[in-house]
Design an enzyme around this catalytic site. Structure first.
Site, PDB file in Angstrom:
ATOM      1  N   ASP A 183     -38.228  64.832  61.369  1.00 25.70           N
ATOM      2  CA  ASP A 183     -38.983  65.836  62.230  1.00 25.70           C
ATOM      3  C   ASP A 183     -40.270  65.181  62.500  1.00 25.70           C
ATOM      4  O   ASP A 183     -41.223  64.992  61.466  1.00 25.70           O
ATOM      5  CB  ASP A 183     -39.109  66.986  61.486  1.00 25.70           C
ATOM      6  CG  ASP A 183     -39.982  68.148  62.089  1.00 25.70           C
ATOM      7  OD1 ASP A 183     -40.504  67.820  63.300  1.00 25.70           O
ATOM      8  OD2 ASP A 183     -39.829  69.468  61.676  1.00 25.70           O
ATOM      9  N   VAL A 184     -40.315  65.003  63.777  1.00 24.23           N
ATOM     10  CA  VAL A 184     -41.579  63.846  64.174  1.00 24.23           C
ATOM     11  C   VAL A 184     -43.091  64.849  63.779  1.00 24.23           C
ATOM     12  O   VAL A 184     -43.928  64.039  64.081  1.00 24.23           O
ATOM     13  CB  VAL A 184     -41.385  63.330  65.484  1.00 24.23           C
ATOM     14  CG1 VAL A 184     -40.350  62.231  65.475  1.00 24.23           C
ATOM     15  CG2 VAL A 184     -41.341  64.523  66.629  1.00 24.23           C
ATOM     16  N   ASN A 230     -39.021  58.762  71.844  1.00 22.36           N
ATOM     17  CA  ASN A 230     -38.508  59.359  72.524  1.00 22.36           C
ATOM     18  C   ASN A 230     -38.242  61.117  72.306  1.00 22.36           C
ATOM     19  O   ASN A 230     -38.021  62.022  73.400  1.00 22.36           O
ATOM     20  CB  ASN A 230     -37.032  58.901  72.827  1.00 22.36           C
ATOM     21  CG  ASN A 230     -36.122  59.552  73.786  1.00 22.36           C
ATOM     22  OD1 ASN A 230     -36.006  59.780  74.766  1.00 22.36           O
ATOM     23  ND2 ASN A 230     -35.117  60.399  72.993  1.00 22.36           N
ATOM     24  N   TYR A 270     -46.175  71.474  78.723  1.00 22.42           N
ATOM     25  CA  TYR A 270     -45.191  70.081  78.593  1.00 22.42           C
ATOM     26  C   TYR A 270     -46.191  69.248  79.405  1.00 22.42           C
ATOM     27  O   TYR A 270     -46.370  68.065  78.815  1.00 22.42           O
ATOM     28  CB  TYR A 270     -44.021  70.508  79.413  1.00 22.42           C
ATOM     29  CG  TYR A 270     -43.190  69.298  79.663  1.00 22.42           C
ATOM     30  CD1 TYR A 270     -42.322  68.827  78.527  1.00 22.42           C
ATOM     31  CD2 TYR A 270     -43.052  68.333  80.569  1.00 22.42           C
ATOM     32  CE1 TYR A 270     -41.575  67.811  78.575  1.00 22.42           C
ATOM     33  CE2 TYR A 270     -42.320  67.369  80.778  1.00 22.42           C
ATOM     34  CZ  TYR A 270     -41.629  67.049  79.680  1.00 22.42           C
ATOM     35  OH  TYR A 270     -40.827  65.825  79.775  1.00 22.42           O
ATOM     36  N   LYS A 307     -47.607  65.499  77.754  1.00 20.83           N
ATOM     37  CA  LYS A 307     -47.313  64.322  78.361  1.00 20.83           C
ATOM     38  C   LYS A 307     -48.317  63.546  79.020  1.00 20.83           C
ATOM     39  O   LYS A 307     -48.331  62.324  78.917  1.00 20.83           O
ATOM     40  CB  LYS A 307     -46.153  64.304  79.521  1.00 20.83           C
ATOM     41  CG  LYS A 307     -44.975  64.879  78.894  1.00 20.83           C
ATOM     42  CD  LYS A 307     -44.349  63.915  77.852  1.00 20.83           C
ATOM     43  CE  LYS A 307     -42.875  64.460  77.408  1.00 20.83           C
ATOM     44  NZ  LYS A 307     -42.241  63.422  76.559  1.00 20.83           N
TER      45      LYS A 307
END
Length: 254
Positions: A65-66, A92, A158, A162
């Site tokens: 779990d990043v 990713n 989002y 990013k």
């Protein structure tokens, strides 16, 4: 020697169990890399690793779990048990959110996008950089998005995450250039992955058509098209490239 040669490299991919991550794992395995498939969904990762191994490749699965820094550290420890040097780390793992005006996006969803898409990359980069500075170099590839390079109305959380990934990519690339560590980002537009299909399923027919036709090619990208670019970045053919954002968007930003 084949183009984009990665034979003998040890490559670790987060979110490797599906979508772009899985397509990348397959191509890299076929080209002779040892591929670590890390995923929150360990079943997906295990099934893919077993399938690739059955086809003669070298792959292993690892749970992560990043958003949990300790789990990310444990992932790197597990990867180094397979091979004590990691040549490439592909960050990713990511999530999106349903398109909505900024004021209608729940605070919790904004934070979740930041935790997975940005903090997750941060934790992975810190571990990768600590490892690579000790082992003479390496390459970090962050999967960002065209939404990190331009406005992205209705997916503001989002997009913010990013944009952050691209900021990390550029800043760290300059910091670590002399340590023989390269750091680049890959910026796809809409790609035919489970994540994008999930968004499409929530849109009406008009919304679906408009998303698919958002670039001049009037189609979704294929995971393999993004994976082929990632494979080139993993190879030494891209050795003079760092701090860059590789855009694969069907001409959207042209």
């Amino acid at each position: 020697m084949n183009a984009a040669n990665v034979e003998g490299k040890h490559i670790l991919i987060t979110g490797g169990g599906s979508g772009i991550g899985a397509a990348s794992a397959k191509i890299l395995c076929e080209r002779g890399a040892l591929v670590g498939i890390a995923d929150l969904n360990i079943d997906n990762a295990t099934q893919l690793a077993q399938a690739l191994t059955a086809e003669g490749g070298k792959a292993y699965a690892i749970a992560v779990d990043v958003t949990e820094s300790q789990q990310v550290t444990a992932m790197f420890t597990g990867a180094m048990a397979q091979n004590d040097k990691i040549d490439v780390v592909i960050n990713n793992a990511g999530i999106d959110h349903f398109p909505a005006p900024l004021t209608e996006v729940e605070d919790a969803m904004f934070m979740k996008n930041i935790q997975v898409n940005l903090a997750g990359v941060w934790y992975c980069m810190k571990n990768a950089l600590n490892h690579m500075t000790r082992h003479g170099g390496g390459h970090i590839i962050n999967i960002a998005s065209v939404a990190g390079l331009r406005s992205a109305p209705m997916i503001s959380a989002y997009s913010a995450s990013k944009h952050g990934v691209i900021g990390l990519t550029k800043s760290a690339a300059v910091e670590y250039a002399r340590a023989n560590i390269r750091i680049n980002a890959v910026c796809p537009s809409f790609v035919d992955t489970p994540m994008v299909q999930g968004v499409l399923s929530k849109l009406d027919e008009r919304g679906q058509k408009s998303l698919v036709a958002a670039n001049p090619m009037k189609r979704l990208g294929k995971p393999e098209e993004i994976a082929n670019a990632i494979a080139w970045l993993c190879s030494d053919e891209s050795s003079f490239m760092t701090g860059q954002s590789v855009v694969l968007d069907g001409g959207m930003l042209a």
